[in-house]
Design a protein around this motif. Sequence first.
Motif, PDB file in Angstrom:
ATOM      1  N   ALA A   1       0.415  18.193   5.004  1.00 28.57           N
ATOM      2  CA  ALA A   1       1.399  18.270   3.922  1.00 28.57           C
ATOM      3  C   ALA A   1       0.716  18.458   2.580  1.00 28.57           C
ATOM      4  CB  ALA A   1       2.241  16.999   3.900  1.00 28.57           C
ATOM      5  N   GLN A   2       1.137  19.452   1.864  1.00 27.34           N
ATOM      6  CA  GLN A   2       0.601  19.743   0.546  1.00 27.34           C
ATOM      7  C   GLN A   2       1.420  19.004  -0.509  1.00 27.34           C
ATOM      8  OE1 GLN A   2      -2.186  21.557   0.057  1.00 27.34           O
ATOM      9  NE2 GLN A   2      -2.324  21.556   2.270  1.00 27.34           N
ATOM     10  N   PRO A   3       0.858  18.821  -1.714  1.00 29.10           N
ATOM     11  CA  PRO A   3       1.575  18.093  -2.765  1.00 29.10           C
ATOM     12  C   PRO A   3       2.942  18.669  -3.091  1.00 29.10           C
ATOM     13  CG  PRO A   3      -0.705  18.395  -3.372  1.00 29.10           C
ATOM     14  CD  PRO A   3      -0.481  19.178  -2.097  1.00 29.10           C
ATOM     15  N   ASP A   4       3.145  19.979  -2.904  1.00 28.17           N
ATOM     16  CA  ASP A   4       4.449  20.558  -3.213  1.00 28.17           C
ATOM     17  C   ASP A   4       5.386  20.512  -2.004  1.00 28.17           C
ATOM     18  OD1 ASP A   4       3.582  24.097  -2.905  1.00 28.17           O
ATOM     19  OD2 ASP A   4       3.061  22.373  -1.686  1.00 28.17           O
ATOM     20  N   ASN A   5       5.012  19.792  -0.984  1.00 33.95           N
ATOM     21  CA  ASN A   5       5.756  19.718   0.253  1.00 33.95           C
ATOM     22  C   ASN A   5       6.714  18.527   0.235  1.00 33.95           C
ATOM     23  OD1 ASN A   5       6.370  20.372   2.946  1.00 33.95           O
ATOM     24  ND2 ASN A   5       4.261  20.990   3.292  1.00 33.95           N
ATOM     25  N   PHE A   6       7.554  18.401   1.248  1.00 34.54           N
ATOM     26  CA  PHE A   6       8.529  17.315   1.319  1.00 34.54           C
ATOM     27  C   PHE A   6       7.876  15.949   1.370  1.00 34.54           C
ATOM     28  CE2 PHE A   6       7.464  18.125   5.690  1.00 34.54           C
ATOM     29  CZ  PHE A   6       7.449  16.863   6.260  1.00 34.54           C
ATOM     30  N   ALA A   7       6.661  15.844   1.918  1.00 33.14           N
ATOM     31  CA  ALA A   7       6.004  14.541   2.040  1.00 33.14           C
ATOM     32  C   ALA A   7       5.731  13.913   0.681  1.00 33.14           C
ATOM     33  CB  ALA A   7       4.702  14.682   2.826  1.00 33.14           C
TER      34      ALA A   7
ATOM     35  N   HIS B   1       7.745  13.606  -1.636  1.00 36.11           N
ATOM     36  CA  HIS B   1       8.937  12.875  -2.055  1.00 36.11           C
ATOM     37  C   HIS B   1       9.404  11.850  -1.025  1.00 36.11           C
ATOM     38  CE1 HIS B   1       9.444  15.302  -5.620  1.00 36.11           C
ATOM     39  NE2 HIS B   1       9.096  16.341  -4.884  1.00 36.11           N
ATOM     40  N   ALA B   2       8.582  11.549  -0.048  1.00 37.75           N
ATOM     41  CA  ALA B   2       8.970  10.612   1.010  1.00 37.75           C
ATOM     42  C   ALA B   2       9.264   9.213   0.470  1.00 37.75           C
ATOM     43  CB  ALA B   2       7.880  10.536   2.078  1.00 37.75           C
TER      44      ALA B   2
ATOM     45  N   PHE C   1      10.748   6.435  -9.036  1.00 30.53           N
ATOM     46  CA  PHE C   1       9.644   7.217  -8.495  1.00 30.53           C
ATOM     47  C   PHE C   1      10.171   8.546  -7.977  1.00 30.53           C
ATOM     48  CE2 PHE C   1       8.585   2.771  -8.162  1.00 30.53           C
ATOM     49  CZ  PHE C   1       7.283   2.728  -8.634  1.00 30.53           C
ATOM     50  N   ARG C   2       9.616   9.650  -8.481  1.00 31.01           N
ATOM     51  CA  ARG C   2       9.969  11.003  -8.045  1.00 31.01           C
ATOM     52  C   ARG C   2       8.665  11.760  -7.867  1.00 31.01           C
ATOM     53  NH1 ARG C   2      13.798   8.440  -7.874  1.00 31.01           N
ATOM     54  NH2 ARG C   2      15.809   8.677  -8.889  1.00 31.01           N
ATOM     55  N   GLY C   3       8.253  11.926  -6.628  1.00 28.35           N
ATOM     56  CA  GLY C   3       6.975  12.580  -6.372  1.00 28.35           C
ATOM     57  C   GLY C   3       5.850  11.739  -6.933  1.00 28.35           C
ATOM     58  N   ARG C   4       5.042  12.340  -7.768  1.00 29.95           N
ATOM     59  CA  ARG C   4       3.933  11.608  -8.391  1.00 29.95           C
ATOM     60  C   ARG C   4       4.325  10.960  -9.713  1.00 29.95           C
ATOM     61  NH1 ARG C   4       0.032  16.334  -6.960  1.00 29.95           N
ATOM     62  NH2 ARG C   4      -0.815  15.547  -5.014  1.00 29.95           N
TER      63      ARG C   4
ATOM     64  N   GLY D   1      19.915   4.760  -6.594  1.00 27.31           N
ATOM     65  CA  GLY D   1      20.424   4.586  -5.240  1.00 27.31           C
ATOM     66  C   GLY D   1      20.916   5.848  -4.571  1.00 27.31           C
ATOM     67  N   ARG D   2      20.547   7.007  -5.087  1.00 29.68           N
ATOM     68  CA  ARG D   2      21.060   8.245  -4.490  1.00 29.68           C
ATOM     69  C   ARG D   2      20.506   8.485  -3.087  1.00 29.68           C
ATOM     70  NH1 ARG D   2      18.577  12.582  -8.536  1.00 29.68           N
ATOM     71  NH2 ARG D   2      18.129  10.756  -9.744  1.00 29.68           N
ATOM     72  N   TYR D   3      19.410   7.829  -2.730  1.00 25.84           N
ATOM     73  CA  TYR D   3      18.816   8.003  -1.401  1.00 25.84           C
ATOM     74  C   TYR D   3      19.163   6.854  -0.453  1.00 25.84           C
ATOM     75  CZ  TYR D   3      16.125  11.279  -4.157  1.00 25.84           C
ATOM     76  OH  TYR D   3      15.763  12.286  -5.010  1.00 25.84           O
TER      77      TYR D   3
END
Length: 103
Positions: A8-14, A16-17, A35-38, A75-77
Amino acid sequence: MHRWLKVAQPDNFALHALDGEVVVLEDDMLIIEAFRGRRKQAYAFNLRWTVVSVSGGSGVTPVSVRSFGHTLQIGRYAHQGNVSRFMTEFAQLAPCKVAMARA
């Protein structure tokens, strides 16, 4: 023949896991770390002037934190059951207005 798996690359879905929020009650302050990505962003609300609410619609049910004309959706997730449990526990602990709409 070997097949290579793509890591998984930084621009990948992982990346944002682990997206989401951490909610902390500290004295008369509500502190939310998003927290959103990095990226990490912190928000602080005075509980005396804050309203926390959730709509009762179907599907995604974000929690709204409002104070002095600013609104933050959290809480959107989260699953609906987790949102309901969060709101119940939050209402018991926080000295601010908590509103849950009926579905």
